[in-house]
Design an enzyme around this catalytic site. Structure first.
Site, short mmCIF file in Angstrom:
data_model
loop_
_atom_site.label_atom_id
_atom_site.label_comp_id
_atom_site.label_asym_id
_atom_site.label_seq_id
_atom_site.Cartn_x
_atom_site.Cartn_y
_atom_site.Cartn_z
N ASP A 140 -80.90 12.70 -91.86
CA ASP A 140 -81.39 13.09 -90.53
C ASP A 140 -82.76 13.74 -90.69
OD1 ASP A 140 -81.87 14.03 -88.00
OD2 ASP A 140 -79.99 15.15 -87.80
N ARG A 164 -86.54 4.93 -74.60
CA ARG A 164 -85.32 4.74 -75.38
C ARG A 164 -85.62 4.05 -76.71
NH1 ARG A 164 -80.84 7.59 -75.80
NH2 ARG A 164 -78.96 6.35 -76.13
N HIS A 224 -80.00 10.71 -87.63
CA HIS A 224 -79.55 11.72 -86.66
C HIS A 224 -78.26 11.29 -85.96
CE1 HIS A 224 -79.85 15.16 -84.08
NE2 HIS A 224 -79.95 14.42 -82.98
N ASP A 225 -78.08 10.01 -85.74
CA ASP A 225 -76.89 9.51 -85.05
C ASP A 225 -75.61 9.69 -85.87
OD1 ASP A 225 -77.96 8.84 -82.65
OD2 ASP A 225 -78.01 6.67 -83.00
N SER A 277 -76.57 17.84 -81.97
CA SER A 277 -77.94 17.75 -81.49
C SER A 277 -78.17 18.77 -80.38
CB SER A 277 -78.23 16.32 -81.05
OG SER A 277 -79.59 16.12 -80.78
#
Length: 379
Positions: free
Chosen positions: A323, A225, A356-357, A155
């Site tokens: 992602d 968050r 994405h994680d 990222s």
């Protein structure tokens, strides 16, 4: 505490002080600064086996291992680093750091401004990926490392790895940029702006000087968050993990109110509360702005191919199928620019439902690919 045999075990961070002036892209200058650093493995006699790990938006120096005085203190990329793991500490000397502007020990908004003797707060200058790479370059000098065996990151960390190859082509031999992009899309900048507005409009933010008011803009941080987690995960994964399941407290019937009823609500609120309890709001603003400003092609008239013209490293670019925030299409833009320059580049598109994680997870094919890349790096 018992930890796996292939873990780096107990680790201890170190704070390094730099007296050098550091000019920043904003026009400001830091008159000295500190970096919190953690290392794993041993630097070889020729100092040729160092690997720099660059962290993402909310990351820090604690990349691997555990702290003796803290339970559940596993490093954020611990599954990758250790003896026998893909980034093998029997071969490599691995360096993690907390970037400037961070809130985990490096000079940032929580630090005391020497000019005012108060925390920097909102007066801390905006920092960019270029600024971070320049500070990391000074760190390499301090450690006597002329050339990194590799610079790796996921990222925002991957963006730093790419910038290394442009700014200091002679000082990095391999670049591993995972789940990254050559610049943010308008949609991604938009997500970041919503997150910043959530923080800046919190009544407890006080223009960024909440330290003086002995408050924390927790509501804003929680919302930021929660929004972030929605973009880091994929729709498929969220469906698998939560679906439309109700919490145990909700039972089988809707409550027809605004308290937590669905498991996904419970998860997001938990993540928001946890984050707001330890992260600095000003740091979050700075990190998201660094993301927005990243555009290595901009000084080259928007030509990404031209930006990489002087790069000398070997590249490994990886993306994940689910992602949608930094999609495989964005990674392929980087690959095309490198290929146009006849630079050695390998590309992998990895199946994953984790969004994405995914770059943080020990996905077998992903780790096998990383193991192969690192095994071929000579030190």
């Amino acid at each position: 505490m018992i930890f796996p045999s292939d873990s780096v075990g107990f680790v201890t961070p170190a704070k390094l002080k730099f007296d050098e002036l550091l000019p920043l892209a904003s026009g400001a200058t830091l008159d000295g600064f500190e970096l919190m650093v953690e290392t794993y493995g041993e630097l070889n006699a020729s100092r040729s086996n160092a690997v720099l790990v660059c962290h993402a938006l909310s990351g820090h120096h604690h990349v691997a291992g555990y702290y003796k005085d803290q339970m559940r203190s596993e490093g954020w990329w611990d599954n990758l680093i250790g003896p026998g793991r893909p980034l093998d500490t029997r071969k490599f000397f691995v360096i993690g750091l907390n970037n400037l502007g961070g809130c985990h020990g490096s000079t940032g908004p929580r630090s005391v401004n020497p000019a005012t003797k108060r925390p920097w707060g909102s007066e801390f200058p905006v920092v960019t990926v270029n600024d971070w790479v320049n500070a990391q370059h000074l760190l390499a000098d301090r450690l006597g490392i002329d050339s990194f065996a590799a610079v790796i990151g996921g990222s925002l960390g991957g963006m730093q790895a790419l910038q290394w190859s442009i700014n200091f082509p002679e000082r990095v031999r391999n670049v591993l940029a995972i789940a990254a992009a050559p610049k943010l899309s308008a949609e991604n900048i938009g997500f970041n702006e919503v997150a910043r507005q959530a923080i800046m409009t919190d009544p407890e933010f006080h223009g960024g000087n909440f330290y003086a008011h002995n408050t924390i803009p927790q509501r804003g941080l929680r919302l930021s968050r929660m929004l972030g987690h929605l973009t880091y995960l994929s729709d498929d994964l969220m469906g698998e993990k939560f679906g439309r399941e109700l919490t145990d407290e909700s039972g089988d019937e809707y409550q027809f109110g605004f308290d937590v009823e669905f498991e996904v609500e419970n998860y997001l609120r938990h993540q928001g509360d946890k984050f707001a309890g330890h992260f600095d709001a000003n740091t979050y603003l700075l990190m998201t702005k660094a993301l927005d400003y990243f555009d290595p092609a901009r000084p080259f008239g928007g030509d990404l191919e031209d930006a990489f013209r002087k790069a000398k490293a070997n590249f490994f670019i990886a993306a994940f199928t689910s992602d949608w925030r930094f999609s495989p299409k964005r990674s392929k833009e980087i690959v095309r620019a490198l290929v146009a320059n006849r630079i050695n580049v390998s590309y992998a598109e990895i199946e994953s439902s984790a969004g994405h994680d995914s770059f943080l997870l020990p996905i077998p094919r992903y780790h096998a690919l990383l193991s192969n890349v690192f095994s071929r790096i000579s030190v």
